[in-house]
Design a protein around this motif. Structure first.
Motif, PDB file in Angstrom:
ATOM      1  N   ALA A  43       0.816  -1.218   0.000  1.00  0.00           N
ATOM      2  CA  ALA A  43       0.000   0.000   0.000  1.00  0.00           C
ATOM      3  C   ALA A  43       0.848   1.266   0.000  1.00  0.00           C
ATOM      4  N   ASP A  44       2.127   1.148   0.351  1.00  0.00           N
ATOM      5  CA  ASP A  44       3.029   2.307   0.365  1.00  0.00           C
ATOM      6  C   ASP A  44       3.763   2.495  -0.958  1.00  0.00           C
ATOM      7  N   ARG A  45       3.565   1.611  -1.931  1.00  0.00           N
ATOM      8  CA  ARG A  45       4.444   1.578  -3.105  1.00  0.00           C
ATOM      9  C   ARG A  45       3.781   1.924  -4.448  1.00  0.00           C
ATOM     10  N   ASN A  46       2.557   2.355  -4.458  1.00  0.00           N
ATOM     11  CA  ASN A  46       1.891   2.761  -5.703  1.00  0.00           C
ATOM     12  C   ASN A  46       2.024   1.706  -6.798  1.00  0.00           C
ATOM     13  N   VAL A  47       1.661   0.459  -6.455  1.00  0.00           N
ATOM     14  CA  VAL A  47       1.661  -0.602  -7.467  1.00  0.00           C
ATOM     15  C   VAL A  47       0.435  -0.420  -8.357  1.00  0.00           C
ATOM     16  N   MET A  48       0.676  -0.202  -9.624  1.00  0.00           N
ATOM     17  CA  MET A  48      -0.421   0.046 -10.555  1.00  0.00           C
ATOM     18  C   MET A  48      -1.124  -1.252 -10.940  1.00  0.00           C
ATOM     19  N   THR A  49      -2.377  -1.129 -11.299  1.00  0.00           N
ATOM     20  CA  THR A  49      -3.156  -2.273 -11.753  1.00  0.00           C
ATOM     21  C   THR A  49      -2.708  -2.669 -13.155  1.00  0.00           C
ATOM     22  N   GLY A  50      -2.578  -3.981 -13.374  1.00  0.00           N
ATOM     23  CA  GLY A  50      -2.185  -4.444 -14.700  1.00  0.00           C
ATOM     24  C   GLY A  50      -1.934  -5.933 -14.710  1.00  0.00           C
ATOM     25  N   ILE A  51      -1.772  -6.480 -15.898  1.00  0.00           N
ATOM     26  CA  ILE A  51      -1.544  -7.918 -16.041  1.00  0.00           C
ATOM     27  C   ILE A  51      -0.142  -8.210 -16.584  1.00  0.00           C
ATOM     28  N   LYS A  52       0.713  -7.192 -16.581  1.00  0.00           N
ATOM     29  CA  LYS A  52       2.091  -7.372 -17.020  1.00  0.00           C
ATOM     30  C   LYS A  52       3.031  -7.052 -15.867  1.00  0.00           C
ATOM     31  N   SER A  53       4.197  -7.692 -15.859  1.00  0.00           N
ATOM     32  CA  SER A  53       5.173  -7.382 -14.823  1.00  0.00           C
ATOM     33  C   SER A  53       6.036  -6.189 -15.210  1.00  0.00           C
ATOM     34  N   ALA A  54       6.040  -5.822 -16.476  1.00  0.00           N
ATOM     35  CA  ALA A  54       6.759  -4.622 -16.900  1.00  0.00           C
ATOM     36  C   ALA A  54       6.048  -3.389 -16.350  1.00  0.00           C
ATOM     37  N   SER A  55       6.752  -2.276 -16.311  1.00  0.00           N
ATOM     38  CA  SER A  55       6.185  -1.033 -15.795  1.00  0.00           C
ATOM     39  C   SER A  55       4.895  -0.676 -16.536  1.00  0.00           C
ATOM     40  N   GLN A  56       3.910  -0.222 -15.776  1.00  0.00           N
ATOM     41  CA  GLN A  56       2.637   0.200 -16.354  1.00  0.00           C
ATOM     42  C   GLN A  56       2.582   1.706 -16.571  1.00  0.00           C
ATOM     43  N   GLY A  57       3.697   2.383 -16.317  1.00  0.00           N
ATOM     44  CA  GLY A  57       3.741   3.828 -16.523  1.00  0.00           C
ATOM     45  C   GLY A  57       4.576   4.511 -15.463  1.00  0.00           C
ATOM     46  N   ASP A  58       4.748   5.818 -15.613  1.00  0.00           N
ATOM     47  CA  ASP A  58       5.550   6.597 -14.670  1.00  0.00           C
ATOM     48  C   ASP A  58       4.997   6.449 -13.261  1.00  0.00           C
ATOM     49  N   GLY A  59       5.897   6.217 -12.342  1.00  0.00           N
ATOM     50  CA  GLY A  59       5.488   6.124 -10.939  1.00  0.00           C
ATOM     51  C   GLY A  59       5.042   4.753 -10.491  1.00  0.00           C
ATOM     52  N   ASP A  60       5.031   3.769 -11.388  1.00  0.00           N
ATOM     53  CA  ASP A  60       4.616   2.418 -11.021  1.00  0.00           C
ATOM     54  C   ASP A  60       5.638   1.818 -10.050  1.00  0.00           C
ATOM     55  N   GLY A  61       5.166   1.400  -8.884  1.00  0.00           N
ATOM     56  CA  GLY A  61       6.064   0.857  -7.877  1.00  0.00           C
ATOM     57  C   GLY A  61       6.419  -0.605  -8.062  1.00  0.00           C
ATOM     58  N   TRP A  62       5.778  -1.294  -9.020  1.00  0.00           N
ATOM     59  CA  TRP A  62       5.995  -2.732  -9.148  1.00  0.00           C
ATOM     60  C   TRP A  62       7.395  -3.124  -9.637  1.00  0.00           C
ATOM     61  N   PRO A  63       7.988  -2.469 -10.639  1.00  0.00           N
ATOM     62  CA  PRO A  63       9.294  -2.932 -11.128  1.00  0.00           C
ATOM     63  C   PRO A  63      10.353  -3.059 -10.036  1.00  0.00           C
ATOM     64  N   ALA A  64      10.401  -2.149  -9.076  1.00  0.00           N
ATOM     65  CA  ALA A  64      11.381  -2.239  -7.988  1.00  0.00           C
ATOM     66  C   ALA A  64      11.093  -3.440  -7.097  1.00  0.00           C
ATOM     67  N   MET A  91      -4.593  -9.385  -4.697  1.00  0.00           N
ATOM     68  CA  MET A  91      -4.980  -9.780  -6.058  1.00  0.00           C
ATOM     69  C   MET A  91      -4.192  -8.984  -7.097  1.00  0.00           C
ATOM     70  N   LYS A  92      -3.986  -7.703  -6.830  1.00  0.00           N
ATOM     71  CA  LYS A  92      -3.197  -6.878  -7.746  1.00  0.00           C
ATOM     72  C   LYS A  92      -1.769  -7.419  -7.869  1.00  0.00           C
ATOM     73  N   VAL A  93      -1.184  -7.819  -6.735  1.00  0.00           N
ATOM     74  CA  VAL A  93       0.164  -8.398  -6.747  1.00  0.00           C
ATOM     75  C   VAL A  93       0.188  -9.685  -7.562  1.00  0.00           C
ATOM     76  N   LEU A  94      -0.799 -10.547  -7.359  1.00  0.00           N
ATOM     77  CA  LEU A  94      -0.847 -11.806  -8.106  1.00  0.00           C
ATOM     78  C   LEU A  94      -1.018 -11.553  -9.605  1.00  0.00           C
ATOM     79  N   GLU A  95      -1.783 -10.546  -9.955  1.00  0.00           N
ATOM     80  CA  GLU A  95      -1.960 -10.216 -11.377  1.00  0.00           C
ATOM     81  C   GLU A  95      -0.649  -9.741 -11.993  1.00  0.00           C
ATOM     82  N   ARG A  96       0.124  -8.970 -11.256  1.00  0.00           N
ATOM     83  CA  ARG A  96       1.404  -8.506 -11.784  1.00  0.00           C
ATOM     84  C   ARG A  96       2.411  -9.658 -11.869  1.00  0.00           C
ATOM     85  N   ILE A  97       2.408 -10.542 -10.848  1.00  0.00           N
ATOM     86  CA  ILE A  97       3.289 -11.709 -10.894  1.00  0.00           C
ATOM     87  C   ILE A  97       2.913 -12.616 -12.057  1.00  0.00           C
TER      88      ILE A  97
END
Length: 201
Positions: A43-64, A91-97
């Motif tokens: 919740a502190d990392r601004n993980v964007m919604t998406g079905i890819k593990s690549a960055s979903q745009g500027d500020g996406d916290g998932w790649p790190a 669920m958002k984390v599982l979708e990105r994974i």
């Protein structure tokens, strides 16, 4: 050996997290067993919604976070139970994974092969085992190994009640089960480190 713990509470820091409190028992035991552990509150990392593990745009916290995941031998996914199922953040984390589905290592295996997953779930009512099942199935599908008895959970029984941090109801069971889960997860991770899953011939 490294472990990554993803706390999928809906509460950003510095709010108190029951899920993190239970996850800390697993963390403490893994560290006692010599595992270097990193805890991230999604919740502190601004993980964007998406079905890819690549960055979903500027500020996406998932790649790190993904970089930490790929550098780890163990993934612990920790989620509260809301409306009878895993949190929307889990669920958002599982979708990105799941976006790693086609990513392979130098042997042509999924990049998550030889990584072990474990689970922590909290909630005031029933549904914890359902949440474990959902998360385990999703991670197993993309290549994670699921150790035997690789989870712990806590709930307050049927009906509304106190939260984990405000109740003493059967916390001893959750604690001992968490320590056992940590030991099992680490044992399997060490076995895979010494004897990785062989590539297909």
């Amino acid at each position: 050996m490294k472990a990554l713990v993803l706390n999928c509470t809906l509460k950003p820091s510095p709010q108190e997290s029951n899920t993190e409190a239970l996850a800390n028992i697993v963390i403490k035991e893994m560290e006692r067993l010599g595992v270097k552990t990193t805890l991230i509150r999604i919740a502190d990392r601004n993980v964007m919604t998406g079905i890819k593990s690549a960055s979903q745009g500027d500020g996406d916290g998932w790649p790190a976070i993904l970089e930490e995941l790929l550098a780890s031998d163990i993934l612990i996914l920790a989620s509260p139970t809301w409306v009878g199922t895993l949190s929307s953040i889990a669920m958002k984390v599982l979708e990105r994974i799941n976006g790693l589905y086609s990513a392979v290592n130098e042997h042509g295996q999924p990049v998550t092969f030889n990584k072990v997953a474990g689970f922590v779930v909290t909630g005031e009512e029933d549904g914890a085992r359902h949440v474990v099942t959902e998360m385990a199935s999703a991670l197993m599908d993309v290549g994670f190994t699921i150790a035997p008895q690789s989870y712990t959970y806590w709930n307050n029984g049927p009906g509304p009640g106190k939260s984990y941090l405000k109740s003493d109801f059967r916390k001893d069971w959750s604690s001992e089960t968490g320590k056992a889960a940590a030991a099992n997860i680490v044992a399997v991770a060490k076995a895979l480190k010494a004897h990785p899953i062989p590539p297909m011939k």
